[in-house]
Scaffold this active site. Structure first.
Site, short mmCIF file in Angstrom:
data_model
loop_
_atom_site.label_atom_id
_atom_site.label_comp_id
_atom_site.label_asym_id
_atom_site.label_seq_id
_atom_site.Cartn_x
_atom_site.Cartn_y
_atom_site.Cartn_z
N CYS A 111 0.83 -1.21 0.00
CA CYS A 111 0.00 0.00 0.00
C CYS A 111 0.86 1.26 0.00
O CYS A 111 1.41 1.60 -1.04
CB CYS A 111 -1.00 -0.06 1.14
SG CYS A 111 -2.53 0.79 0.74
N HIS A 218 -3.53 -5.36 0.49
CA HIS A 218 -3.01 -5.77 1.80
C HIS A 218 -2.96 -7.29 1.91
O HIS A 218 -3.88 -7.91 2.44
CB HIS A 218 -3.86 -5.16 2.91
CG HIS A 218 -3.64 -3.70 3.07
ND1 HIS A 218 -2.73 -3.18 3.95
CD2 HIS A 218 -4.16 -2.65 2.39
CE1 HIS A 218 -2.71 -1.87 3.84
NE2 HIS A 218 -3.56 -1.53 2.89
N GLU A 220 -1.13 -8.94 3.88
CA GLU A 220 -0.88 -9.33 5.27
C GLU A 220 -2.17 -9.65 6.03
O GLU A 220 -2.14 -10.20 7.14
CB GLU A 220 -0.12 -8.23 6.02
CG GLU A 220 -0.94 -7.09 6.55
CD GLU A 220 -1.44 -6.09 5.48
OE1 GLU A 220 -1.12 -6.28 4.29
OE2 GLU A 220 -2.15 -5.13 5.87
N1 LIG Z 1 -2.31 6.53 2.62
C1 LIG Z 1 -2.19 5.83 1.35
C2 LIG Z 1 -1.93 4.35 1.61
C3 LIG Z 1 -3.15 3.69 2.21
C4 LIG Z 1 -2.84 2.57 3.19
O1 LIG Z 1 -1.70 2.12 3.34
N2 LIG Z 1 -3.92 2.14 3.87
C5 LIG Z 1 -3.85 1.16 4.92
C6 LIG Z 1 -3.75 1.81 6.29
C7 LIG Z 1 -4.03 0.85 7.42
C8 LIG Z 1 -3.24 -0.47 7.32
O2 LIG Z 1 -2.00 -0.45 7.55
O3 LIG Z 1 -3.83 -1.49 6.98
C9 LIG Z 1 -3.43 6.00 0.49
O4 LIG Z 1 -4.44 6.50 1.03
O5 LIG Z 1 -3.40 5.61 -0.68
#
Ligand SMILES: N[C@@H](CCC(=O)NCCCC(=O)O)C(=O)O
Length: 268
Positions: A111, A218, A220
Site C-alpha cells: 500500500c 493488503h 498481510e
Molecule cells: N495513505 C495511502 C496508503 C493507504 C494505506 O496504506 N492504507 C492502509 C492503512 C491501514 C493499514 O495499515 O492497513 C493511500 O491513502 O493511498
C-alpha cells in the site's frame, strides 16, 4: 536450528498518550512471523536515516499507513484530499529503498510502501484516485475490519511477470484500502498487475534478480485464506531465508579469514 531471518519493518510516526511514537500494527508483524520470519521494527527519524541497519537484515517490509508520501517528493502540490503526512517515514523509506536494492536485500512494499517504491524510482501519485476520470473509487467502505479488508475488486496479473511466477493464476480478487495510487510509473519498475480501471496494482524492480515487489492491496490480511496473498509472503520468506544463508556464510568467511571484525562499542 537455523535462526529465523531478520526482517526490518518500517515504522510510522504516530502520537501515543501525547508522546511521539514509532508504530507498526500487529498484522504486518504477525504475518511475517507466520511465515517463519523474525520482524524487527525500524524507527524513523527525518533528520537521520541509518543505512547501516540494512547490513544486519535479511529483508525489508514497507507497510501500509493512513499517511501519504509528501507530494513535493514527486513534484506535486498538496491536494485538499491529502490531509495526512509523515515526513519521518518519507525520509526513511526513500533512503532505505535504494540502499536495500543496491545490497540485494529482499523488499516487499504494501500500500503506502508500494507508493513509496514508485516515488523512489521517480514516479508520481494520484492523490485522490476517486477524482480521476475513468478510475474507480479504491477506498475502503465504512464498515467493520472484516468488511474493509475483504476482497473488493479484480486484478489481472501481467503474464510472465514476477508476481505471475509466484501465482500462475492470472486473475485474482484483492482488498482495496487506498485513496492514492500510481499516476506515472517510476523508471525501472515493471507493472505486475492492474485493476479493471487500468490502475497499476503491483510492480517489481525490473533489473533486480531478487525479490523486489510491491502491491497496492493488503496481503498481510489473513494470507492463509487467499492463495495470492499466501504466494507473496511465501515468496518473500523464501527470498529472506536465502539472503540469511548468504549473509551468515559471508560472516563466517570473514571470521575464518581472521580479519578483525570491528565491533563498534556503543557508548551510552
Ligand atoms: N495513505 C495511502 C496508503 C493507504 C494505506 O496504506 N492504507 C492502509 C492503512 C491501514 C493499514 O495499515 O492497513 C493511500 O491513502 O493511498
Amino acid at each position: 536450528m537455523p535462526s529465523r531471518p531478520l526482517v526490518g519493518v518500517i515504522a510510522c510516526r504516530r502520537e501515543v498518550e501525547g508522546h511521539p511514537a514509532h508504530m507498526v500494527t500487529d498484522k504486518y508483524l504477525s504475518a511475517l512471523r507466520a511465515y517463519g520470519l523474525a520482524p524487527v521494527v525500524l524507527p524513523v527519524w527525518r533528520d537521520s536515516v541509518d543505512g547501516d541497519l540494512l547490513a544486519h537484515l535479511d529483508g525489508l517490509l514497507l507497510t501500509g499507513s493512513y499517511s501519504n508520501v509528501e507530494p513535493s517528493r514527486y513534484g506535486a502540490e498538496q491536494a485538499p484530499e491529502n490531509t495526512r503526512g509523515d515526513l519521518h517515514r518519507d525520509a526513511a523509506a526513500l533512503a532505505w529503498i535504494p540502499a536495500a536494492i543496491a545490497r540485494g536485500l529482499p523488499l516487499l512494499g504494501i500500500c503506502r510502501g508500494f507508493q513509496e517504491l514508485n516515488v523512489a524510482y521517480g514516479g508520481t501519485l494520484h492523490q485522490a484516485v476517486q477524482n480521476v476520470p475513468g478510475l474507480f473509487d479504491h477506498r475502503e467502505p465504512e464498515a467493520d475490519y472484516a468488511t474493509r479488508y475483504a476482497p473488493a475488486h479484480d486484478i489481472e496479473l501481467h503474464p510472465g511477470g514476477r508476481l505471475a511466477t509466484l501465482h500462475p493464476e492470472l486473475h485474482a480478487k484483492v482488498n482495496s484500502l487506498h485513496q492514492q495510487g500510481i499516476d506515472r510509473l517510476g523508471s525501472g519498475l515493471a507493472v505486475e498487475a492492474r485493476a479493471p480501471d487500468g490502475l497499476i496494482e503491483a510492480v517489481s524492480v525490473a533489473e533486480v534478480p531478487g525479490f523486489a515487489l510491491a502491491v497496492q492491496w493488503h496481503p498481510e490480511w489473513h494470507p492463509e485464506e487467499h492463495p495470492l496473498y499466501h504466494a507473496i509472503f511465501q515468496g518473500f520468506a523464501t527470498a529472506c531465508r536465502e539472503h540469511g544463508v548468504s549473509r551468515a556464510s559471508a560472516l563466517a568467511t570473514q571470521n575464518h579469514s581472521g580479519d578483525p571484525i570491528l565491533i563498534q562499542e556503543s557508548r551510552s
